[in-house]
Design a protein around this motif. Structure first.
Motif, PDB file in Angstrom:
ATOM      1  N   GLN A 566       0.853  -1.194   0.000  1.00 30.45           N
ATOM      2  CA  GLN A 566       0.000   0.000   0.000  1.00 30.45           C
ATOM      3  C   GLN A 566       0.888   1.244   0.000  1.00 30.45           C
ATOM      4  OE1 GLN A 566      -3.465   0.788  -0.166  1.00 30.45           O
ATOM      5  NE2 GLN A 566      -2.494   2.802  -0.363  1.00 30.45           N
ATOM      6  N   PRO A 567       0.948   1.964  -1.126  1.00 31.39           N
ATOM      7  CA  PRO A 567       1.766   3.176  -1.157  1.00 31.39           C
ATOM      8  C   PRO A 567       1.038   4.367  -0.531  1.00 31.39           C
ATOM      9  CG  PRO A 567       0.857   2.743  -3.335  1.00 31.39           C
ATOM     10  CD  PRO A 567       0.357   1.650  -2.434  1.00 31.39           C
ATOM     11  N   GLY A 568       1.825   5.314  -0.038  1.00 32.07           N
ATOM     12  CA  GLY A 568       1.282   6.546   0.517  1.00 32.07           C
ATOM     13  C   GLY A 568       2.253   7.685   0.249  1.00 32.07           C
ATOM     14  N   TYR A 569       1.839   8.892   0.563  1.00 39.39           N
ATOM     15  CA  TYR A 569       2.732  10.042   0.358  1.00 39.39           C
ATOM     16  C   TYR A 569       2.393  11.118   1.365  1.00 39.39           C
ATOM     17  CZ  TYR A 569      -1.416  11.689  -2.151  1.00 39.39           C
ATOM     18  OH  TYR A 569      -2.705  12.046  -2.471  1.00 39.39           O
ATOM     19  N   ARG A 570       3.337  12.020   1.522  1.00 38.13           N
ATOM     20  CA  ARG A 570       3.130  13.164   2.401  1.00 38.13           C
ATOM     21  C   ARG A 570       3.155  14.412   1.543  1.00 38.13           C
ATOM     22  NH1 ARG A 570       3.312  11.378   7.365  1.00 38.13           N
ATOM     23  NH2 ARG A 570       3.190  13.518   8.101  1.00 38.13           N
ATOM     24  N   MET A 571       2.127  15.224   1.674  1.00 41.08           N
ATOM     25  CA  MET A 571       2.023  16.397   0.816  1.00 41.08           C
ATOM     26  C   MET A 571       1.713  17.638   1.642  1.00 41.08           C
ATOM     27  SD  MET A 571      -0.370  16.787  -2.592  1.00 41.08           S
ATOM     28  CE  MET A 571       0.532  16.156  -3.975  1.00 41.08           C
ATOM     29  N   GLN A 572       2.111  18.792   1.104  1.00 37.04           N
ATOM     30  CA  GLN A 572       1.784  20.068   1.736  1.00 37.04           C
ATOM     31  C   GLN A 572       1.704  21.131   0.663  1.00 37.04           C
ATOM     32  OE1 GLN A 572       5.290  20.089   4.210  1.00 37.04           O
ATOM     33  NE2 GLN A 572       6.379  21.483   2.849  1.00 37.04           N
ATOM     34  N   TYR A 573       1.153  22.298   1.031  1.00 36.46           N
ATOM     35  CA  TYR A 573       1.230  23.428   0.118  1.00 36.46           C
ATOM     36  C   TYR A 573       2.670  23.913   0.118  1.00 36.46           C
ATOM     37  CZ  TYR A 573      -3.789  23.126   0.314  1.00 36.46           C
ATOM     38  OH  TYR A 573      -5.065  22.661   0.239  1.00 36.46           O
ATOM     39  N   ARG A 574       3.128  24.313  -1.038  1.00 35.02           N
ATOM     40  CA  ARG A 574       4.537  24.666  -1.188  1.00 35.02           C
ATOM     41  C   ARG A 574       4.931  25.725  -0.156  1.00 35.02           C
ATOM     42  NH1 ARG A 574       7.023  26.593  -6.674  1.00 35.02           N
ATOM     43  NH2 ARG A 574       5.149  27.850  -6.519  1.00 35.02           N
ATOM     44  N   GLY A 575       6.027  25.474   0.532  1.00 31.94           N
ATOM     45  CA  GLY A 575       6.517  26.441   1.499  1.00 31.94           C
ATOM     46  C   GLY A 575       6.074  26.154   2.925  1.00 31.94           C
ATOM     47  N   GLN A 576       5.076  25.304   3.111  1.00 28.88           N
ATOM     48  CA  GLN A 576       4.663  24.969   4.472  1.00 28.88           C
ATOM     49  C   GLN A 576       5.700  24.061   5.136  1.00 28.88           C
ATOM     50  OE1 GLN A 576       0.667  23.347   3.855  1.00 28.88           O
ATOM     51  NE2 GLN A 576      -0.098  25.013   5.119  1.00 28.88           N
ATOM     52  N   LEU A 577       5.581  23.937   6.440  1.00 29.87           N
ATOM     53  CA  LEU A 577       6.518  23.078   7.160  1.00 29.87           C
ATOM     54  C   LEU A 577       5.856  21.807   7.656  1.00 29.87           C
ATOM     55  CD1 LEU A 577       8.410  25.812   9.138  1.00 29.87           C
ATOM     56  CD2 LEU A 577       9.299  24.438   7.264  1.00 29.87           C
ATOM     57  N   ASN A 578       4.536  21.766   7.593  1.00 32.67           N
ATOM     58  CA  ASN A 578       3.843  20.558   8.036  1.00 32.67           C
ATOM     59  C   ASN A 578       3.105  19.925   6.874  1.00 32.67           C
ATOM     60  OD1 ASN A 578       3.842  19.953  11.070  1.00 32.67           O
ATOM     61  ND2 ASN A 578       3.767  22.179  10.924  1.00 32.67           N
ATOM     62  N   TYR A 621       2.149  22.776  -4.786  1.00 37.37           N
ATOM     63  CA  TYR A 621       2.191  21.595  -3.906  1.00 37.37           C
ATOM     64  C   TYR A 621       3.600  21.035  -3.781  1.00 37.37           C
ATOM     65  CZ  TYR A 621      -2.795  21.862  -4.804  1.00 37.37           C
ATOM     66  OH  TYR A 621      -4.083  22.313  -4.899  1.00 37.37           O
ATOM     67  N   SER A 622       3.885  20.482  -2.618  1.00 37.98           N
ATOM     68  CA  SER A 622       5.138  19.753  -2.437  1.00 37.98           C
ATOM     69  C   SER A 622       4.817  18.353  -1.923  1.00 37.98           C
ATOM     70  CB  SER A 622       6.021  20.429  -1.382  1.00 37.98           C
ATOM     71  OG  SER A 622       6.327  21.727  -1.766  1.00 37.98           O
ATOM     72  N   VAL A 623       5.504  17.370  -2.489  1.00 40.61           N
ATOM     73  CA  VAL A 623       5.481  16.042  -1.878  1.00 40.61           C
ATOM     74  C   VAL A 623       6.753  15.927  -1.077  1.00 40.61           C
ATOM     75  CG1 VAL A 623       5.723  13.584  -2.307  1.00 40.61           C
ATOM     76  CG2 VAL A 623       3.957  14.888  -3.485  1.00 40.61           C
ATOM     77  N   THR A 624       6.616  15.682   0.218  1.00 43.67           N
ATOM     78  CA  THR A 624       7.780  15.678   1.092  1.00 43.67           C
ATOM     79  C   THR A 624       8.207  14.267   1.482  1.00 43.67           C
ATOM     80  OG1 THR A 624       6.291  15.883   2.946  1.00 43.67           O
ATOM     81  CG2 THR A 624       7.236  17.912   2.095  1.00 43.67           C
ATOM     82  N   GLY A 625       7.356  13.306   1.176  1.00 37.45           N
ATOM     83  CA  GLY A 625       7.760  11.970   1.578  1.00 37.45           C
ATOM     84  C   GLY A 625       6.991  10.889   0.847  1.00 37.45           C
TER      85      GLY A 625
END
Lengths: 717, 783
Positions: A566-578, A621-625
């Protein structure tokens, strides 16, 4: 708990919850019947306590160890030994290699570690802050000349001579393990791995048995304090646990089992004691209950579950949404910031043993955060406690049977509790003893209720979407109180509430999870080729993590085709820290349209967790993980299913009445023996359902129904 | 008898209730102004907040009262924890530089979250400004409105603390307010960074917003969004900070609505006023329990070294001055108290001035860390304290041009004295655990900007300062690299996060040796970060902190912490040194008097001096900047420190070996492994010898005073010291009279700014904000 003795049993699953004082075992047979064993823990050699607990439990079925163990299909261990080793600073002599110039960062800690876990007043009360000693002292820390920047570019190339010198120094100092953690190694691990290889070479030359851990091989995620602390846990605390687990596994094999024990891990699955990332088994008891609730929910069709567990010292809450656990990625444990995926569980220091005091300056009622623990309260003279506890209020109000506490092992003195409450709480507030005690309970219930509510609304839901599971020794005492008026879809108290954590351990998946930091950044109006490229980068990371997951299973003898990924990802709006963790709606992503699906899933989640007005799609958007989870099927306890026999409880279940005080009035509560109630029975409040290990309070205005799975459903009229 | 906290009958039924028959928005029908006026009159006439001589809800329904309290407080704390995750700025997200507070209709704080709780008072002052200046009428206050404020002339600390204020209505009437504040990374001031130094007037402090209505129906206005984005350098941070504040405010508004739905408006309404009086009584009870009545006097100083080539300001501001903050705490037998800052120096042409509200509200940040560390932090404490801040001083300026962007430079230096005053009282009562020798100077501030590693216009403002050393206690050392007075939940953050936010590579991060003050219990040490500029363009940075003056003091024989200095290096040739594998500066600047960095950088332009405040200076890739975060002061005579603790300090590198013998009288040497071992016998002898030397050097106080008096008569003091006293004398006649009497000075001895050969713009000509048309300032202190 089952009381029907049968001649032949096929005992299949064993769950273990080895706490600091008690070791619980939970056996399940092929029909889903179960039995709980309890024994004192034996920290010197845990396997002794485990075998004793097993013997005690199996005796209820008139089975000996030798009869029962050979038929077991699987067993799961969860314990606090590793956590205690860290808290007591009794780990291995560990060396640390970091960037030259930054040798102090681990011993400095992060200042947040000086007040982690503190209550609100202590967080602002500066003189109470303190640091624990570092896991690795300054004299066992060395620097290597190297710097890599946030983009993974080399600023200062690795000077290998400094790595060799560091290795030689630490080996000479007699370390038992060496941890390497260089800045931004999650981004480009080349230099860190080169240092690792240099160290390994030096270790080999020395002929010593020193284990070596590079942070990028274990926890390749941003934030060096979190990553380094976690990798140090591997070198400092996990290796000794590996030995312990092997001993336990062997001790059980010596008595007939044929499998390797699995261990409960922070991400909510179980892993083998042979696993690479063993530090994540540092998790402590309550997590088992969450897994148990998830399993019960999956079996019985509850998707959203609020898990609530009250013991003597704390109230722990965790949420299961859409059948998934909530995972926290940079949690803290033992006053250390870590980078483990941890089943998010929030605790308040309020339990049955919590002290009740009036603030000497403001006369405000204060519950906890400290507690009497096993010493119960003023009502137990032998405990030597002089400050009123929540349990004292229970005794005064008739919630607890003073003669049957812990199955009668301890006799409680109601008058002592009355006297203490009168002088400490009631008189200063100009209230009667009953009203003061009831007020304390009301306040506790209200605190817990607010807490539950805020957790659920923090996830963007309302209680009406949730089923609340209540367990732990004191959970069923307060279930009515902290759920009243919240409008839960259902409130469920399992008949085996006190052994629920051990049950949960037995129910956990065999699952590995790997995480990797990524830095994919896309403008809101990014063209299709960029979106496709971004999808491919994520896909490549998933491929790399899949390899790790499959390798772990291979170590345990499972082929790739048995593993469900089961794949997953971590995303945030660009520039956010969480960021937010999102389960991927797609198994494979390659195209711009796939990327858009990922973005949509993220936006939905974000609006739920924060507020629709907090969404910021205009930032991009940023994918961080990237996350990959893999699981294999494993035998689990069967949930019992018995036929319902009728609403009226059998007469032998009724054991009398007791005076019970609630909402400014005394009333007679009917008493029942929990084990004698039968599926289909309905008990109308005021009633108190007792068993040796827990008490289930059904006040006036409530009723409860016992279903065929031995789950009590609590309803308010 | 109790004064009602709301109008008894609806105005429509009883026109006599309202003098001008205006129907106000406050629950019960009063206007905001009528409501606040009535409460203030009742407060004044009874000595109890809102005239609440009894607390009916709390006294008759203690359980309900406690329930409301814990639910609201937990909800507010939770809103802060959730909302901060929306922010992009590490200042907010990592350092927790945000706070949410709940107010009653009159703008008095009921409860607050943790975080920068100085803003309990500053946001309340903004609400009161709106009340007193007719906002109800124009621009109007309606459900769904949002107001933004960062105006320092009505109480804000500095412009980078931006407030969002949202009114709370129930059934059409206003029942309270919620405020949220974040410390933004840039305000569009003269220099980049939130607390820049180059400007000397408020107009250079950047974007200033006066309680402006920026949104209706829970939606921000487009004109506001467009204007505000272009007023600052770091647009994305600005925007997400605003969303953080709004989300938190809306969560709390919802919380209040839920509470009212459950427990009734009448109970909530009572709670909203009783809790403030409860807070006032709580403070009084703590004062009674912890202190000894009497007068406590102490003083704080800090330097403004502006007569320097690296401080680029107009000529009239280019003077070296010293901030002066004498304070007198009077604790009365009935446990009421008064804080008087008579004798403080004048505001100046720099960015370190403070408004009376930020000065007084900030004091609670300090008090909550020792005197009242409770969940019940609200405006009750402010109502329980009398303040006197003379008009014209730096903490109560009388000119609308003054700049505020780093008021903390003076605030932290003035407040550190209050710890000493209170600590003497704690010692008197035996509360040794509560003693704290004072807060460290929370600096250096690494700030600057230009084009960053993402090739965007950027400003930086490192908050490593949130983890300076803390003052020593009377039974244990101060904590190393741990906290800041403005936020006890300190944290220095991870290097990898700062490197995302700043185009500056770490070449070192380590404990700053010798930075904590010596003592029987030493002050906590600070730390230092060596940063190399990396991937920046058109980049500038500057320094901000104390240099020539140690702003904290030791207590009862303890020493102050080390003062500040700066180290920067340009034209370092590091690129070649790295390529060639040569030694380069790594780690800390262990002993600044015997530096090791400098020799590794032949040909570099090095700035190493006590000039710890500068304005924008150009930096290029491979240039170096040392961020030195200060230590805290010590407690007790260093000769009483257990020698084994000194050995631990040596081995942990908390003290430089060359100071150990002189300061601690400890004789120690290193063994073959390099471990420091104390020679007990030699130490005993050395300490005896030092005590003898002290006695030999001592002289009777009268003789010492005679010599000092001579110096005063001759005016034998640096110009900045003379200027400091001259400005204090002018604003504090009582201070001058006491000074003259104490030193027995003749009548013809004068100390006047006119006699000094430095500019004194502002000494005579000034114009207060209150002189502007249609402005009604709210007075919070005695002047």
């Amino acid at each position: 708990m089952d009381t029907h003795t049968r001649n032949v049993r096929n005992v299949q699953v064993l769950g273990i919850d080895a706490g600091g004082t008690m070791t619980d075992t939970f056996f399940v047979d092929a029909d889903g019947d179960f039995v709980v064993g309890k024994a004192q823990s034996t920290p010197q050699n845990e396997s002794i306590g485990l075998l004793e607990s097993s013997e005690e439990g199996l005796a209820n079925w008139n089975l000996s160890l030798d009869e029962a163990l050979p038929s077991l299909l699987t067993g799961v261990y969860s314990g606090t030994a590793m956590l205690n080793r860290v808290v007591q600073r009794k780990g291995l002599k560990c060396g640390l290699i970091v960037n030259a110039g930054m040798e102090d960062f681990h011993r400095m800690g992060r200042a947040v570690q000086s007040h982690l876990g503190y209550s609100y007043p202590d967080r602002i009360h500066l003189n109470t802050h303190r640091y624990d000693p570092p896991l690795v002292p300054k004299h066992l820390t060395r620097g290597v000349v190297e710097r890599t920047d946030m983009q993974g570019m080399s600023v200062i190339p690795l000077r290998e001579d400094t790595a060799r010198a560091a290795a030689a120094d630490l080996i000479k100092a007699g370390v038992e393990s060496i941890v390497i953690s260089l800045l931004h190694s999650y981004k480009d691990p080349t230099n860190e791995r080169r240092v690792r290889d240099i160290v390994l070479e030096a270790v080999k030359e020395s002929g010593k048995a020193i284990v070596v851990f590079a942070s990028a091989d274990y926890y390749p995620v941003r934030k060096e304090t979190h990553r380094t602390n976690t990798t140090i846990l591997e070198g400092y605390a996990a290796e000794p646990s590996r030995q312990t687990l092997m001993t336990i596994s062997d001790a059980f094999k010596g008595r007939g089992t044929k499998f390797d024990f699995r261990v409960m891990a922070t991400h909510g699955g179980t892993i083998s004691w042979k696993a690479k990332e063993l530090a994540r088994t540092i998790v402590s008891g309550p997590i088992g209950g969450v897994i148990g609730a998830k399993y019960l929910g999956a079996t019985l069709g509850y998707k959203n579950i609020a898990c609530s567990d009250i013991g003597g010292t704390s109230f722990d809450v965790a949420l299961i949404t859409q059948g998934e656990l909530t995972i926290k990625n940079d949690p803290d444990m033992a006053r250390l910031v870590l980078s483990l995926p941890l089943v998010a569980m929030d605790s308040v220091g309020a339990g049955a043993g919590s002290f009740v005091r009036l603030d000497p300056y403001t006369n405000a009622i204060k519950l906890g955060p400290d507690s009497a623990g096993y010493r119960v309260g003023v009502c137990w003279e032998g405990g030597g406690i002089e400050t009123v506890t929540v349990s004292d209020c229970h005794v005064v109000l008739g919630y607890l049977n003073p003669d049957n506490f812990l199955g009668g092992q301890i006799k409680l003195d109601r008058q002592r509790a009355i006297d203490a409450i009168k002088t400490q709480i009631a008189d200063p507030l100009h209230l009667s003893v009953e009203d003061a005690a009831a007020g304390v309970i009301e306040l506790l219930d209200s605190d817990l209720r607010n807490y539950l509510r805020s957790m659920i609304s923090g996830k963007g839901y309302g209680p009406e979407n949730f089923v609340c599971f209540s367990y732990g020794g004191a959970g069923p005492v307060h279930a009515y109180g902290y759920t009243e008026g919240l409008g839960f879809e259902d409130v469920i108290v399992p008949a085996w509430a006190a052994g629920f954590s051990a049950f949960g351990c037995a129910a956990a998946d065999f699952e590995y999870r790997y995480d990797k930091s990524l830095d994919i950044n896309l403008a809101p109006d990014a063209p299709a080729e960029q979106r496709a490229e971004a999808a491919k980068v994520l896909q490549n990371a998933w491929a790399e993590l899949t390899k790790n997951v499959l390798e772990e299973f291979r170590l345990n003898g499972y082929d790739a085709d048995k593993v469900k990924l089961q794949p997953g990802y971590r995303m945030q709006y660009r520039g956010q820290l969480n960021d937010l963790e999102v389960e991927s709606p797609l198994a494979v992503v390659n195209e711009a349209a796939d990327w858009d699906r990922l973005v949509d899933a993220f936006n939905d989640t974000y609006a739920r967790v924060y507020a629709a007005s907090a969404r910021s799609p205009e930032l991009g958007y940023s994918v961080t993980g990237a996350i990959m989870r893999g699981a294999v099927p494993i035998p689990k306890p069967k949930i019992p299913k018995e036929a319902e026999v009728g609403r009226i409880p059998p007469s032998d279940a009724s054991i009398g009445t007791r005076k019970f005080y609630r909402k400014s009035g005394w009333m007679d509560a009917a008493l029942y023996k929990m084990e004698r109630l039968l599926p289909g029975n309905v008990v109308t409040g005021p009633a108190i359902i007792e068993s040796d290990a827990t008490t289930f309070v059904v006040p006036d205005g409530f009723e409860t129904f016992l279903d065929g799975h031995r789950l009590f459903h609590l309803r308010q009229f | 008898m109790n004064v009602d906290i709301h109008a008894n009958r609806p105005v429509a039924e009883d026109p006599a209730q309202s003098s001008d028959s205006v129907i106000g928005i406050v629950r019960g029908g009063e206007t905001l102004k009528q409501h606040r006026d009535r409460l203030m009159v009742a407060t004044k006439s009874t000595g109890h907040y809102a005239g609440l001589q009894q607390l009916p809800l709390r006294e008759n329904h203690p359980i309900l009262y406690n329930k409301l309290f814990s639910r609201l407080r937990a909800g507010i704390v939770n809103a802060r924890e959730t909302a901060k995750k929306i922010a992009a700025s590490p200042i907010v997200e990592q350092e927790g530089e945000l706070c949410f507070s709940l107010y009653n209709a009159a703008g008095d704080c009921i409860l607050t979250s943790t975080g920068i709780i100085i803003h309990v008072g500053t946001m309340g002052a903004a609400i009161k400004y709106m009340i007193e200046n007719g906002w109800e009428e124009n621009p109007g206050v309606a459900p769904g409105d949002m107001f933004c404020n960062n105006d320092c002339l009505i109480g804000n600390v500095h412009p980078c603390d931006v407030h969002t204020i949202v009114p709370i209505f129930w059934e059409g009437s206003l029942i309270g307010w919620v405020g949220g504040v974040t410390h933004v990374i840039d305000t569009g001031s003269v220099g980049p960074g939130s607390m820049s130094t180059g400007q000397v007037q408020r107009f250079g402090d950047g974007y200033s917003i006066t309680c402006r209505k920026v949104g209706t129906n829970d939606t921000l206005s487009r004109d506001w969004l467009h204007e505000s984005q272009r007023m600052v350098r770091t647009t994305r941070y600005w925007m997400l900070d605003e969303r953080t504040r709004i989300a938190g405010c809306h969560m709390i508004r919802k919380l209040v609505e839920d509470v009212i739905a459950e427990d009734g408006i009448e109970n909530y309404w009572k709670f909203a006023y009783e809790s403030v009086e409860h807070g006032r009584q709580g403070l009084q009870a703590r004062i009674k329990a912890m202190t000894v009545p009497g007068k406590y006097r102490q003083v704080g100083f800090v330097d403004v070294p502006y007569n320097h080539e690296d401080v680029r300001v107009p000529d009239y501001a280019k003077v070296d001055t010293i901030m002066h903050a004498p304070s007198e705490i009077t604790i009365r037998a009935d446990a009421t108290w008064r804080l008087d800052f008579e004798g403080s120096s004048r505001w100046g042409w720099h960015t370190y001035n403070a408004h009376q509200v930020s000065f007084t509200s900030g004091i609670w940040v300090m008090m909550t860390q020792s005197l009242i560390p409770t969940e019940l932090i609200n405006d009750g404490a402010a109502y329980g304290t009398e303040f006197r801040l003379p008009k014209g001083t730096w903490m109560n300026p009388d000119d609308r041009r003054v700049a505020f962007s780093y008021s903390w430079h003076f605030l932290v230096s003035a407040w550190t004295a209050l710890w000493r005053g209170l600590s003497r009282s704690y010692v008197g009562r035996g509360y040794l655990e509560e003693v704290n020798a004072g807060n460290a100077n929370t600096s250096n501030w690494l700030q600057g900007g230009g084009f960053n590693q993402y090739d965007e216009i950027h400003a930086v403002n490192s908050f490593e300062t949130a983890a300076v050393g803390t003052g020593a206690c009377a039974m244990k050392d101060g904590l190393d690299h741990a906290a800041a007075i403005w936020n006890p939940e300190g944290d220095m953050g991870d290097m990898e996060i700062w490197e995302l936010a700043e185009p500056l590579i770490y070449l070192g991060r380590q404990v700053k040796t010798n930075s904590g003050g010596y003592g029987k219990y030493r002050g906590g040490c600070g730390f230092e970060s060596l940063r190399m500029v990396w991937n920046a363009n058109d980049w500038t940075m500057y320094f901000m902190g104390n240099g020539h003056v140690t702003s904290d003091w030791g207590l009862m024989g303890g020493y102050p912490s080390a003062s500040g200095y700066r180290f920067a290096a340009h034209n370092t040739n590091l690129k070649a040194l790295i390529a060639e594998g040569k030694p380069i500066p790594l780690g800390g600047d262990d002993d600044p008097e015997n530096p090791t960095y400098d020799a590794l950088l032949p040909g570099a332009v090095i700035k190493r001096d006590k000039q710890a405040i500068t304005t924008e200076e150009m930096f290029a890739d491979y240039d170096l900047y040392l961020n030195y975060l200060r230590g805290g002061p010590g407690f007790g005579d260093p000769l009483d420190r257990e020698p084994r603790r000194v050995a631990e300090d040596l081995n942990g590198r908390y003290v430089l070996p060359r100071f150990v013998e002189r300061m601690y009288g400890v004789i120690a040497s290193q063994d073959a492994e390099g471990t420091w071992i104390v020679d007990e016998a030699a130490t005993k002898a050395k300490r005896l010898e030092i005590r003898k030397e002290r006695i030999a050097k001592a002289q009777p106080t009268r003789e010492w005073m005679k010599a000092e008096r001579g110096r005063i008569l001759r005016k034998d003091a640096a110009t900045q010291v003379q200027q400091m006293f001259a400005s204090s004398f002018k604003l504090g006649p009582r201070f001058e009279a006491e000074f003259r009497a104490f030193w027995d000075l003749p009548a013809d001895w004068t100390m006047l700014e006119d006699d000094l050969e430095i500019p004194s713009y502002g000494a005579k000509h000034h114009m207060d904000i209150s002189e502007l048309p249609d402005v009604h300032v709210v007075q919070f202190v005695e002047e």
